[in-house]
Design a protein around this motif. Sequence first.
Motif, mmCIF file in Angstrom:
data_model
loop_
_atom_site.group_PDB
_atom_site.id
_atom_site.type_symbol
_atom_site.label_atom_id
_atom_site.label_comp_id
_atom_site.label_asym_id
_atom_site.label_seq_id
_atom_site.Cartn_x
_atom_site.Cartn_y
_atom_site.Cartn_z
ATOM 1 N N LEU A 159 0.843 -1.207 0.000
ATOM 2 C CA LEU A 159 0.000 0.000 0.000
ATOM 3 C C LEU A 159 0.874 1.251 0.000
ATOM 4 O O LEU A 159 0.594 2.229 -0.705
ATOM 5 C CB LEU A 159 -0.939 -0.007 1.220
ATOM 6 C CG LEU A 159 -2.044 -1.079 1.180
ATOM 7 C CD1 LEU A 159 -2.804 -1.118 2.509
ATOM 8 C CD2 LEU A 159 -3.016 -0.846 0.024
ATOM 9 N N GLY A 162 2.228 1.700 -3.308
ATOM 10 C CA GLY A 162 1.184 2.255 -4.167
ATOM 11 C C GLY A 162 1.222 3.772 -4.170
ATOM 12 O O GLY A 162 1.278 4.403 -5.218
ATOM 13 N N TRP A 166 2.668 5.118 -7.694
ATOM 14 C CA TRP A 166 1.605 5.672 -8.532
ATOM 15 C C TRP A 166 1.894 7.114 -8.945
ATOM 16 O O TRP A 166 1.293 7.637 -9.885
ATOM 17 C CB TRP A 166 0.277 5.598 -7.763
ATOM 18 C CG TRP A 166 -0.930 5.876 -8.591
ATOM 19 C CD1 TRP A 166 -1.734 6.972 -8.534
ATOM 20 C CD2 TRP A 166 -1.492 5.036 -9.615
ATOM 21 N NE1 TRP A 166 -2.754 6.864 -9.446
ATOM 22 C CE2 TRP A 166 -2.622 5.696 -10.125
ATOM 23 C CE3 TRP A 166 -1.125 3.790 -10.144
ATOM 24 C CZ2 TRP A 166 -3.412 5.145 -11.149
ATOM 25 C CZ3 TRP A 166 -1.893 3.252 -11.155
ATOM 26 C CH2 TRP A 166 -3.015 3.925 -11.648
ATOM 27 N N PRO B 155 -3.354 16.308 -4.722
ATOM 28 C CA PRO B 155 -2.213 15.413 -4.473
ATOM 29 C C PRO B 155 -2.509 14.345 -3.431
ATOM 30 O O PRO B 155 -2.158 13.177 -3.629
ATOM 31 C CB PRO B 155 -1.118 16.381 -4.006
ATOM 32 C CG PRO B 155 -1.423 17.645 -4.733
ATOM 33 C CD PRO B 155 -2.921 17.713 -4.792
ATOM 34 N N VAL B 156 -3.150 14.721 -2.338
ATOM 35 C CA VAL B 156 -3.480 13.720 -1.317
ATOM 36 C C VAL B 156 -4.463 12.688 -1.879
ATOM 37 O O VAL B 156 -4.331 11.489 -1.628
ATOM 38 C CB VAL B 156 -4.054 14.383 -0.043
ATOM 39 C CG1 VAL B 156 -4.641 13.336 0.894
ATOM 40 C CG2 VAL B 156 -2.975 15.183 0.677
ATOM 41 N N MET B 158 -4.579 11.774 -4.935
ATOM 42 C CA MET B 158 -3.795 10.900 -5.818
ATOM 43 C C MET B 158 -2.963 9.899 -5.022
ATOM 44 O O MET B 158 -2.750 8.769 -5.467
ATOM 45 C CB MET B 158 -2.896 11.739 -6.738
ATOM 46 C CG MET B 158 -3.634 12.587 -7.756
ATOM 47 S SD MET B 158 -4.964 11.726 -8.652
ATOM 48 C CE MET B 158 -4.057 10.464 -9.514
ATOM 49 N N LEU B 159 -2.483 10.298 -3.849
ATOM 50 C CA LEU B 159 -1.747 9.352 -2.997
ATOM 51 C C LEU B 159 -2.689 8.236 -2.536
ATOM 52 O O LEU B 159 -2.311 7.055 -2.513
ATOM 53 C CB LEU B 159 -1.129 10.081 -1.802
ATOM 54 C CG LEU B 159 0.031 11.045 -2.136
ATOM 55 C CD1 LEU B 159 0.437 11.842 -0.907
ATOM 56 C CD2 LEU B 159 1.230 10.295 -2.708
ATOM 57 N N GLY B 162 -3.246 5.985 -5.300
ATOM 58 C CA GLY B 162 -2.076 5.137 -5.453
ATOM 59 C C GLY B 162 -2.213 3.855 -4.654
ATOM 60 O O GLY B 162 -2.062 2.759 -5.176
ATOM 61 N N MET B 163 -2.537 3.986 -3.371
ATOM 62 C CA MET B 163 -2.712 2.794 -2.528
ATOM 63 C C MET B 163 -3.707 1.829 -3.154
ATOM 64 O O MET B 163 -3.481 0.620 -3.221
ATOM 65 C CB MET B 163 -3.222 3.210 -1.134
ATOM 66 C CG MET B 163 -2.166 3.816 -0.262
ATOM 67 S SD MET B 163 -2.586 3.724 1.493
ATOM 68 C CE MET B 163 -3.833 4.989 1.642
#
Lengths: 224, 224
Positions: A159, A162, A166, B155-156, B158-159, B162-163
């Motif tokens: 995670l 990720g 990403w 951005p947060v 997108m993070l 990502g996970m």
Amino acid sequence: MARPRADNYEGQREAILKCAAALFAQRGYVGTSMNDVAVACGLSKPTLYHYYRDKDEMLARIAEGHVSRLVELVESVEADSPGAPEARLEMLITRFLLEYADAQDAHRVLTEDVKFLPKVDRERILNKERRVVEAYANAIGLLRPDIGKAGLDKPVAMLLFGMVNWMFTWLKPGRSLTHASIAPLVCDLFFFGLAGATAPASGRRTTPTACRRSWTSAPARRPA
Amino acid sequence: MARPRADNYEGQREAILKCAAALFAQRGYVGTSMNDVAVACGLSKPTLYHYYRDKDEMLARIAEGHVSRLVELVESVEADSPGAPEARLEMLITRFLLEYADAQDAHRVLTEDVKFLPKVDRERILNKERRVVEAYANAIGLLRPDIGKAGLDKPVAMLLFGMVNWMFTWLKPGRSLTHASIAPLVCDLFFFGLAGATAPASGRRTTPTACRRSWTSAPARRPA
DNA sequence: CCTACCGATCGGTAGG
DNA sequence: CCTACCGATCGGTAGG
């Protein structure tokens, strides 16, 4: 006259690889022809084959070069900071992000194109990736032994990867937000998240929404 | 004899798309030939072209179908739960993970192969993606207005993506760990992380390691 | 719905 | 006889 002896052979090899990595990252490995690579390098196609046996060798070098640098990063951090596991993991995250900033093409290639390599090369690269994941999982297991014992250290590591991996899809170079400037935010999100995460065996997994504490209340230090 | 008239036309279209999505996810869009798809479907290549104009149309349908379902999810959550932003975001995350569990091929295709579409199709799909990101960013901005004002809500988001989006690379079906069972862990990591994250303008960005609180102490509710 | 093809382009290599 | 390339084209196969 002295024989010039392979002039700048290694330099050319590196220049070609940089060029190929940019194209592979943009158009994909299969979507990029050797002619595309040659044109972008300002070389003829036969010249390309003087430096690399075939297309696959380029792909393998790009991917393995990148993941090897990541393994070196892991090992240098393991050697340098024998101390606090949290500081070590934070250093790892920050150094990875700095590495990613300079290797965005290679990182995309590693992520999306390794599947096109012959099994032998693919496995060799995957093993280096596993080495990296294990280092992160170990650090997480040290910080949260309960998560480690539940076998969730690797999932949590993935995670975290990720969030970081990403970034190549949305963090474009040349903007004000950079890999370096976002590192503290990534670390904050992860370390506070890890500290607050509920232990897996506490029973809340069956009722995810019902058991959450309000986010406005202070997160529990650690469960049970 | 009555003419059967397009028997199960829509059913065949869907079956072909499922089949194609599996191949595209495995070998990549460019690495998959129309003959591969035909063989896997048990159809001839010309029959494929009876159902789809060309290869690009298959790709566009796979990607757009998936992202459209995500947009519907976002809109249904916005309609259903006008209340607490945290509960809404948690519902969003959990529903996304359940959707991903059944659409892993389409998700990989959306992630890796949309770049091969003509600009018009690509932009249409990207706009739907932006619609989804905005919904997450809004929810994050409601939970942490300081992060929103600093322009870090996207951005947060997108993070967080990502996970969740990276999971297709490591969470394989058929194992004990599933999209559903990991949802609470993802939510814990994110919500505790978000609650603890330091505000961007607090000055710690220049000295990432020096300013971190020990992870063993309770995370700050919110900065300044 | 198949066999049989097309224009073009693929990765890789010939001769010089 | 070597390394370092070029223009041209090889045998096969791609999407259609």
